[in-house]
Design an enzyme around this catalytic site. Structure first.
Site, PDB file in Angstrom:
ATOM      1  N   ASP A 148       0.827  -1.215   0.000  1.00  0.00           N
ATOM      2  CA  ASP A 148       0.000   0.000   0.000  1.00  0.00           C
ATOM      3  C   ASP A 148       0.863   1.268   0.000  1.00  0.00           C
ATOM      4  OD1 ASP A 148      -2.467   1.329  -0.023  1.00  0.00           O
ATOM      5  OD2 ASP A 148      -3.269   0.137   1.632  1.00  0.00           O
ATOM      6  N   GLU A 181      -0.675   1.661  -5.141  1.00  0.00           N
ATOM      7  CA  GLU A 181      -0.203   3.047  -5.063  1.00  0.00           C
ATOM      8  C   GLU A 181      -1.290   4.042  -5.448  1.00  0.00           C
ATOM      9  OE1 GLU A 181       1.574   6.580  -6.982  1.00  0.00           O
ATOM     10  OE2 GLU A 181       0.538   4.904  -7.935  1.00  0.00           O
ATOM     11  N   TRP A 182      -2.471   3.539  -5.816  1.00  0.00           N
ATOM     12  CA  TRP A 182      -3.672   4.330  -6.106  1.00  0.00           C
ATOM     13  C   TRP A 182      -3.580   5.122  -7.418  1.00  0.00           C
ATOM     14  CZ3 TRP A 182      -2.869   7.132  -0.846  1.00  0.00           C
ATOM     15  CH2 TRP A 182      -2.858   6.186   0.186  1.00  0.00           C
ATOM     16  N   GLY A 183      -2.545   4.873  -8.209  1.00  0.00           N
ATOM     17  CA  GLY A 183      -2.420   5.566  -9.484  1.00  0.00           C
ATOM     18  C   GLY A 183      -1.948   6.993  -9.391  1.00  0.00           C
ATOM     19  N   ASN A 185       1.016   8.266  -8.964  1.00  0.00           N
ATOM     20  CA  ASN A 185       2.280   8.531  -9.657  1.00  0.00           C
ATOM     21  C   ASN A 185       2.381   7.772 -10.975  1.00  0.00           C
ATOM     22  OD1 ASN A 185       4.073  10.202  -7.646  1.00  0.00           O
ATOM     23  ND2 ASN A 185       3.021   8.657  -6.415  1.00  0.00           N
ATOM     24  N   ASP A 203      -9.529   3.882  -3.868  1.00  0.00           N
ATOM     25  CA  ASP A 203     -10.280   2.706  -3.448  1.00  0.00           C
ATOM     26  C   ASP A 203     -11.688   2.642  -4.038  1.00  0.00           C
ATOM     27  OD1 ASP A 203      -8.099   2.103  -1.932  1.00  0.00           O
ATOM     28  OD2 ASP A 203      -9.086   2.298   0.009  1.00  0.00           O
TER      29      ASP A 203
END
Length: 402
Positions: A148, A181-183, A185, A203
């Site tokens: 995460d 990494e949730w996009g 970067n 999420d």
């Protein structure tokens, strides 16, 4: 001597380039993750129950193999040597015994940690302990690591995930590396040799349209996440997948929405990580999750992500090239009311500019199989007309007949 030094340099470059464990996740990973339903309320018995049901429900036979424990499995502190420690109350027999139980069921076992100093729930993060933690995972029989991105102030994402990737590879153990990494970067631009899958968005939530208020942030609905996948398909393929997050099938969506959600993840060649309470799932939910016709679209060996072709009257047409010249077609109704639609296969050939695959119904006849009703619905000699329900899909497979 110069040739020898050049050879060493080439080997060094090759090792740097091939830093992740190769040969894994050649199709999108399938499994179950604890977070969407249980958050940190996890324990040893729950994991054993889930492993048992993954086998008895037919999920294992359908392709689900990874059982992944998310945040909350650790004690709040490392031991005196800096090693991670399983929470002794939640997991009295430790992680190795639990992994052994899961493996004995013919499944694979996954754990969670974070690139930051602490996990999202406040447990020990991996920053500064990458190689030590990687050795812990290898020694405890871990097959999959979800990593995460909380508590990462001042940390460079590419550097952090690259370091963890090298640490996992150094163990020699075949551990799938999932970048969560949730996009933020744009990992799709740099992570194909770092991890086997990477999150493309924040999420997911158990709503179909819109977002869900989580207090200080907004969790995304299914349609919002689908929209954020457009333009990313060129980055995905065998061993390196775009990940639009875990499944919310069985977590409060309607049966139609479950079907649409699952279908679109398969069209997107997405990892299929169930997140519902398998102990309480309805027959309808189970039948969505184990539909082998639809799963075959997701797991197609070509590994080509689908694309949005047209949109009319709230119905989007999505296409996905498959092996042997077949195509998957998904008609997604974004509205909450039934919509009639028609598709003239012979209007003009459809060419996927990425894979160069062609759907040409003028020179080829394709038989039409409805993947949810498991029925044949004619062929492409005639236009296809149907009505798709609100927040639902009609999903077809076009199979060459000549």
């Amino acid at each position: 001597m110069k040739k020898y030094l050049l050879f060493l340099g080439l080997i060094s470059c090759l090792q740097a380039y091939t830093q992740k464990m190769q040969g894994l996740a050649l199709t999108p990973p399938m499994g179950w993750n604890s977070w969407n339903t249980f958050a940190t309320n996890i324990n040893e018995q729950l994991v054993k129950d889930i492993a048992d049901i993954m086998v008895s429900s037919g999920m294992k036979d359908a392709g689900y193999e990874y059982l992944v424990l998310d945040d909350g499995w650790m004690a709040m502190e490392r031991d005196k040597d800096g090693n991670l420690v399983a929470d002794p109350k939640k997991f009295p027999h430790g992680i190795k015994a639990l992994a052994d139980y899961v493996h004995a069921k013919g499944l694979k076992f996954g754990l969670y940690n974070c690139a930051g100093t602490k996990t999202c729930a406040g447990y020990p993060g991996t920053r500064g302990y990458e190689y030590q933690d990687a050795r812990y995972y290898a020694a405890h029989g871990v097959d999959y690591l979800k990593f995460d991105w909380c508590n990462t102030e001042g940390i460079n994402a590419k550097e952090a995930y690259t370091t963890m990737s090298k640490a996992l590879a150094a163990t020699g153990s075949p551990i799938v590396f999932s970048l969560c990494e949730w996009g933020q970067n744009k990992p799709w631009e740099w992570a194909s040799n770092v991890g086997h899958l990477w999150r493309t968005t924040g999420d997911i939530s158990n709503v179909f349209a819109g977002t869900k208020n989580m207090g200080t942030w907004q969790a995304l609905g299914v349609l919002k996440i689908i929209d954020l996948q457009k333009g990313l398909r060129a980055y995905a393929g065998p061993g390196h997948w775009n990940d639009p997050d875990m499944l919310e099938v069985g977590n409060g969506l309607t049966d139609a929405e479950n079907r649409a959600h699952f279908s679109m993840w398969c069209i997107l060649a997405a990892p299929l990580m169930a997140g519902n309470d398998l102990r309480k799932m309805t027959v309808a939910t189970k039948n969505v999750l184990i539909n082998k016709n639809v799963i075959a679209v997701d797991q197609d060996p070509l590994g080509i992500e689908g694309f949005a072709y047209t949109e009319k009257d709230s119905v989007e047409t999505w296409l996905k090239p498959l092996q042997n010249g077949d195509w998957a077609v998904c008609f997604l109704n974004r509205s909450n009311k039934p919509v009639k639609f028609s598709m003239d296969w012979k209007q003009h050939p459809i060419v996927d500019t990425l894979s160069k695959a062609t759907l040409n119904a003028v020179t080829n006849i394709y038989n039409i199989k409805n993947l949810w009703t498991n029925t044949t619905e004619g062929n492409t000699n005639k236009p296809y007309s149907n009505t798709v329900g609100g927040h639902d899909v009609i999903m077809l497979r076009l199979q060459k007949s000549n």
